[in-house]
Design a protein around this motif. Structure first.
Motif, short mmCIF file in Angstrom:
data_model
loop_
_atom_site.label_atom_id
_atom_site.label_comp_id
_atom_site.label_asym_id
_atom_site.label_seq_id
_atom_site.Cartn_x
_atom_site.Cartn_y
_atom_site.Cartn_z
N VAL A 161 0.94 -1.29 -0.14
CA VAL A 161 0.22 0.04 0.02
C VAL A 161 0.87 1.19 0.09
O VAL A 161 0.31 2.32 -0.50
CB VAL A 161 -1.12 0.04 1.24
CG1 VAL A 161 -1.80 1.41 1.26
CG2 VAL A 161 -2.02 -1.12 1.26
N LYS A 162 2.05 1.07 0.56
CA LYS A 162 2.99 2.21 0.95
C LYS A 162 2.32 3.51 1.23
O LYS A 162 2.28 4.54 0.55
CB LYS A 162 3.60 2.57 -0.79
CG LYS A 162 4.50 1.52 -1.24
CD LYS A 162 5.37 1.93 -2.49
CE LYS A 162 6.25 0.94 -3.01
NZ LYS A 162 6.60 1.01 -4.15
N PRO A 163 1.82 3.42 2.43
CA PRO A 163 0.86 4.48 2.86
C PRO A 163 1.76 5.76 3.34
O PRO A 163 1.13 6.85 3.68
CB PRO A 163 0.37 3.88 4.46
CG PRO A 163 1.55 2.80 4.81
CD PRO A 163 2.07 2.33 3.58
N GLY A 164 3.23 5.62 3.78
CA GLY A 164 3.85 6.83 3.96
C GLY A 164 3.30 7.30 5.34
O GLY A 164 3.42 6.41 6.20
N ASN A 165 3.17 8.48 5.62
CA ASN A 165 2.59 9.00 6.67
C ASN A 165 0.96 8.85 6.77
O ASN A 165 0.45 9.39 7.91
CB ASN A 165 3.05 10.27 6.98
CG ASN A 165 2.42 11.26 6.08
OD1 ASN A 165 1.57 11.07 5.21
ND2 ASN A 165 2.87 12.69 6.29
N SER A 166 0.20 8.41 6.02
CA SER A 166 -1.02 8.14 5.87
C SER A 166 -1.53 7.05 6.63
O SER A 166 -2.14 6.00 6.03
CB SER A 166 -1.71 8.09 4.65
OG SER A 166 -3.00 7.98 4.57
N ILE A 167 -1.20 6.82 7.93
CA ILE A 167 -1.28 5.39 8.70
C ILE A 167 -2.00 5.92 10.13
O ILE A 167 -1.42 6.71 10.65
CB ILE A 167 -0.16 4.49 8.62
CG1 ILE A 167 -0.43 3.27 9.49
CG2 ILE A 167 1.12 5.25 9.40
CD1 ILE A 167 0.70 2.35 9.39
N ALA A 168 -3.13 4.93 10.50
CA ALA A 168 -3.49 5.53 11.98
C ALA A 168 -3.37 4.11 12.62
O ALA A 168 -3.53 3.01 12.32
CB ALA A 168 -5.05 6.02 11.77
N ALA A 169 -3.37 4.15 14.04
CA ALA A 169 -3.68 3.40 14.66
C ALA A 169 -4.75 3.64 15.97
O ALA A 169 -4.79 4.60 16.42
CB ALA A 169 -2.56 2.89 15.65
N ILE A 170 -5.66 2.53 16.23
CA ILE A 170 -6.73 2.49 17.04
C ILE A 170 -6.51 1.50 17.98
O ILE A 170 -6.39 0.28 17.80
CB ILE A 170 -8.15 2.41 16.45
CG1 ILE A 170 -8.07 3.25 15.10
CG2 ILE A 170 -9.26 2.48 17.29
CD1 ILE A 170 -9.37 2.92 14.35
N ALA A 171 -6.51 1.74 19.31
CA ALA A 171 -6.17 0.90 20.59
C ALA A 171 -7.39 0.37 20.87
O ALA A 171 -8.43 1.21 21.18
CB ALA A 171 -5.39 1.71 21.68
N GLY A 172 -7.39 -1.03 21.29
CA GLY A 172 -8.78 -1.53 21.89
C GLY A 172 -8.76 -1.39 23.22
O GLY A 172 -7.86 -0.85 24.01
N ASP A 173 -9.84 -1.83 24.00
CA ASP A 173 -10.13 -1.72 25.30
C ASP A 173 -9.17 -2.52 26.25
O ASP A 173 -9.16 -2.30 27.48
CB ASP A 173 -11.50 -2.05 25.71
CG ASP A 173 -12.43 -1.02 25.23
OD1 ASP A 173 -11.88 0.06 24.80
OD2 ASP A 173 -13.48 -1.27 25.17
N LEU A 174 -8.50 -3.68 26.01
CA LEU A 174 -8.03 -4.60 26.60
C LEU A 174 -6.27 -4.30 26.57
O LEU A 174 -5.56 -5.40 27.05
CB LEU A 174 -8.19 -6.20 26.22
CG LEU A 174 -9.62 -6.38 26.15
CD1 LEU A 174 -10.01 -7.94 26.03
CD2 LEU A 174 -10.45 -5.92 27.43
N LEU A 175 -5.82 -3.73 25.65
CA LEU A 175 -4.46 -3.44 25.39
C LEU A 175 -3.52 -3.23 26.72
O LEU A 175 -3.81 -2.15 27.57
CB LEU A 175 -4.11 -2.38 24.34
CG LEU A 175 -4.40 -2.71 22.96
CD1 LEU A 175 -3.87 -1.81 21.94
CD2 LEU A 175 -3.79 -4.20 22.73
N ASP A 176 -2.25 -3.82 26.57
CA ASP A 176 -1.17 -3.13 27.61
C ASP A 176 -0.50 -2.02 27.08
O ASP A 176 -0.72 -1.64 25.72
CB ASP A 176 -0.24 -4.18 27.68
CG ASP A 176 0.31 -4.96 26.42
OD1 ASP A 176 1.59 -4.69 26.32
OD2 ASP A 176 -0.47 -5.37 25.79
N CYS A 177 0.21 -1.04 28.07
CA CYS A 177 0.95 -0.08 27.47
C CYS A 177 2.04 -0.21 26.42
O CYS A 177 2.30 0.33 25.44
CB CYS A 177 1.36 0.61 28.67
SG CYS A 177 0.01 1.32 29.86
N GLU A 178 2.68 -1.50 26.61
CA GLU A 178 3.82 -1.75 25.57
C GLU A 178 3.36 -1.94 24.37
O GLU A 178 4.07 -1.58 23.27
CB GLU A 178 4.42 -3.04 26.21
CG GLU A 178 5.52 -2.91 27.31
CD GLU A 178 4.59 -3.03 28.52
OE1 GLU A 178 5.21 -2.91 29.80
OE2 GLU A 178 3.32 -3.19 28.54
N THR A 179 2.20 -2.46 24.12
CA THR A 179 1.73 -2.73 22.73
C THR A 179 1.45 -1.42 21.86
O THR A 179 1.75 -1.18 21.09
CB THR A 179 0.33 -3.59 22.55
OG1 THR A 179 0.67 -5.02 23.15
CG2 THR A 179 -0.33 -3.53 21.27
#
Length: 668
Positions: free
Chosen positions: A299-317
């Motif tokens: 896809v070669k997103p460059g800086n067009s990438i997002a991350a959405i964190a779920g409710d059960l995640l640890d801080c390291e992830t």
């Protein structure tokens, strides 16, 4: 402080202490069945007998006897030894000899104490008493013939849970413990009676005949079913977690956990993602890791990438994903999946500042938009303690069944601008006033209105901060500390139309908003997020990785890895590290230790277990609030996360306890 002598040793005890507590301060072990530190004194098992002078020349129950100046207490005299042998003999008269098939075996107070204090033989040859089984719901298995009438379960239900569901019928030898009309115990803390029961009368129904305690590996962990961060112990055998038990932590969960925390663990082995999937021609097909990384990198997103964190995640992830996005020049991070967009410029404004233990001392409490029983059952327990001490509770939002006296002020948020006189009077007299804002209030933009109450109601005093926000996601505070919050919430992510969306166990998002994005789901269950994904990368659950969690009061805690992830699933940070290679960027870590060090260097508070310091509350901006709270975020207490939704036990609880129906099962 009175001075007493215990077996010749003189000690000073606090005012109001019992003889049993005095003996324990002196280092003496006193056997007991009915006495429990967190319950009222019943004095009905008589196992804790000691000899006390001055006093009648007979053994006395130490749990119910106050320690007074000049007492001479003997715990090792011949009289005490004979008395305890007699009590134990009476207790065992009707107790069945079914230790080999009893689930309490190996963890049974009666077994341990009969060996230590019993006489080693029985003189009873009459018929034993038998009691019919009682139905206490899908979680509690009963064999009431084993019951020794300690009444711990009755006192827990009445005093801690606040639900009068368990009680005693008849008297003397005929006494029976049962639920009201033999209905299921329905409150959210019901299974704690299993831990309290000193014999095998109440045991865990889902865990019945599964394992013996000496077969299990015990791992210290943190509960992720809500934002309280209850301290738990995961007991596992092989690659399967068989049960979760509470650990004692007076600052967080005392020694209780909710039924969801205890019983969702069977969901860890069901509906699991254990191989890589790629969507081809509209259908998900199994693939290799290499194929998946190639598809994402193409896809070669460059800086067009997002991350959405779920409710059960640890801080390291979350930190690993943040490092990946930073390396690619993006800062599109969000953890509030449902679209909330409250101001997080000051974390003190979104923290439970009174602390969980501190809320017990509040004497006037205003709850706005929170169904506390479902969002945080352990906070509900604390609120009951506050009410017992005289606190007055007022609630803004739809009515729910409270376990303490409370006044509902309606659904309209405009009431916060014009509080009724009874509320103002209660707060004017209060030494430790508190406000609790829940998720429903935050969703309606009530944070600034809540902050305006700080001065009006005098919530901040010396050594007291009564402004609290109650989250219900285990990852929320950790995510906010790591910057998982856009100014406009999810709307900012959607507006940026990223080419790639990394869904880190995010199952509550409306993915139709990302129709033009490549959706990469990194998670452990085939839940809502996986159904919408274009690429699925199987990850580890909270039981299958080390991790740092921050609870709603800003308490940093560490959980250990109990078992290995199934199949091809990998720990989340390793997947994100491999993605960095696929994208051709460097994230600065190659091991978990390096990752943790980098995270702590960026957010030092995450490296120190205990309460994080978020500073002082910000000044409130003048706002006029309108609108109504029509519903709470949690619609079904038992099915709030992907692990719980995969759990057959939680599905049964939801069907039977909330919806009054039997769970439909396929024919054998």
């Amino acid at each position: 402080m009175p001075k007493v002598t215990v077996d010749g040793q003189e000690i000073e005890v606090p005012d109001g202490a019992t003889v049993l507590q005095a003996c324990e301060l002196a280092g003496k072990e006193i056997p007991r069945f009915c006495y429990h530190e967190r319950l009222s004194i019943a004095g009905n098992c008589r196992m804790c007998l000691v000899e006390v002078k001055p006093g009648p020349p007979k053994p006395q129950a130490s749990c119910a006897l106050p320690a007074t100046e000049g007492q001479e207490i003997r715990t090792d005299s011949e009289m005490v030894k004979k008395a305890r042998e007699g009590v134990m003999e009476f207790l065992l008269i009707n107790h069945p000899l079914d230790c080999p098939i009893c689930d309490q075996g190996g963890e049974c107070d009666l077994q341990d104490q009969s060996v230590a204090y019993g006489r080693g033989g029985s003189r009873y040859h009459e018929n034993k008493r038998a009691v019919t089984e009682k139905y206490m719901g899908p979680l509690i298995k009963t064999v009431m013939t084993r019951c020794i009438h300690c009444t711990r379960c009755v006192r827990f239900s009445e005093e801690i849970a606040g639900v009068d569901e368990i009680g005693a019928l008849y008297r003397g030898e005929s006494m029976q413990i049962t639920t009201y009309l033999e209905h299921a115990a329905k409150h959210e803390m019901s299974a704690n009676v299993i831990d309290l029961c000193p014999v095998g009368a109440l045991t865990s129904r889902p865990y019945a005949f599964e394992a013996r305690p000496w077969e299990l590996k015990k791992t210290l962990s943190i509960d992720v079913s809500d934002a309280i961060g209850a301290n738990i112990r995961l007991d596992s055998r092989g690659r399967e977690v068989l049960r979760a038990l509470p650990r004692i932590n007076d600052d967080v969960n005392e020694e209780w956990i909710s039924d969801k925390a205890r019983y969702q663990v069977d969901g860890l082995t069901r509906r699991r993602l254990d191989k890589v999937w790629i969507r081809k021609n509209g259908k998900l097909q199994a693939a290799s890791w290499e194929e998946a990384f190639k598809k994402v990198a193409a896809v070669k997103p460059g800086n067009s990438i997002a991350a959405i964190a779920g409710d059960l995640l640890d801080c390291e992830t979350m930190y690993a994903a943040k490092a990946l996005l930073k390396a690619m020049g993006s800062d599109l991070l969000e953890g509030r999946q449902t679209g909330m967009d409250y101001d997080v410029s000051s974390l003190a404004a979104v923290n439970f500042n009174s602390t969980l233990a501190g809320i017990e001392t509040a004497d006037a409490i205003l709850i706005v938009g929170s169904h506390v029983r479902w969002e945080a059952p352990l906070v509900n327990v604390r609120l009951r303690k506050a009410v017992k001490r005289g606190a007055k509770v007022f609630i803004v939002g739809p009515e729910w069944e409270t376990t303490f006296p409370a006044t509902f002020l309606g659904n309209d948020l405009s009431v916060l601008s014009q509080l009724p006189p009874e509320v103002l009077d209660a707060f004017a007299e209060a030494q430790s006033p508190a406000v609790i804002l829940g998720g429903a209030a935050l969703a309606k933009g009530a944070l600034s209105a809540g902050l305006s109450l700080v001065e009006r109601l005098g919530l901040v005093k010396e050594n007291w901060n009564g402004f609290n926000v109650l989250h219900f996601s285990a990852s929320r505070m950790g995510g906010l500390m790591l910057g998982y919050a856009q100014k406009g919430g999810m709307a900012d992510i959607v507006g940026a139309t990223p080419k790639v969306v990394l869904a880190l166990g995010a199952d509550e998002v409306d993915y139709t908003q990302f129709a033009d994005s490549l959706k990469v789901y990194i998670g452990h269950h085939g839940d809502k997020g996986a159904h919408a994904a274009d690429v699925i990368l199987p990850a580890a659950s909270y039981a299958e990785k080390d991790g740092t969690y921050v609870n709603t009061e800003g308490r940093v805690q560490f959980a250990e890895k109990a078992v290995f992830a199934p199949g091809d699933a990998r720990e989340d940070w390793t997947i994100l590290r491999a993605l960095a290679d696929a994208f051709g960027v460097s994230v600065g870590f190659d091991s978990f230790t390096q990752l943790q060090s980098a995270m702590i260097a960026e957010v030092p508070a995450l490296g120190q277990e205990g309460l994080a310091n978020y500073g002082v509350l910000p000044k409130a901006k003048a706002t006029k609030l309108s609108g109504t709270i029509d519903a709470y975020p949690i619609r079904d207490f038992y099915l709030t996360n992907p692990v719980a939704r995969a759990s057959t036990v939680m599905q049964k609880c939801s069907a039977e306890l909330l919806h009054g129906s039997e769970l439909a099962e396929a024919a054998e």
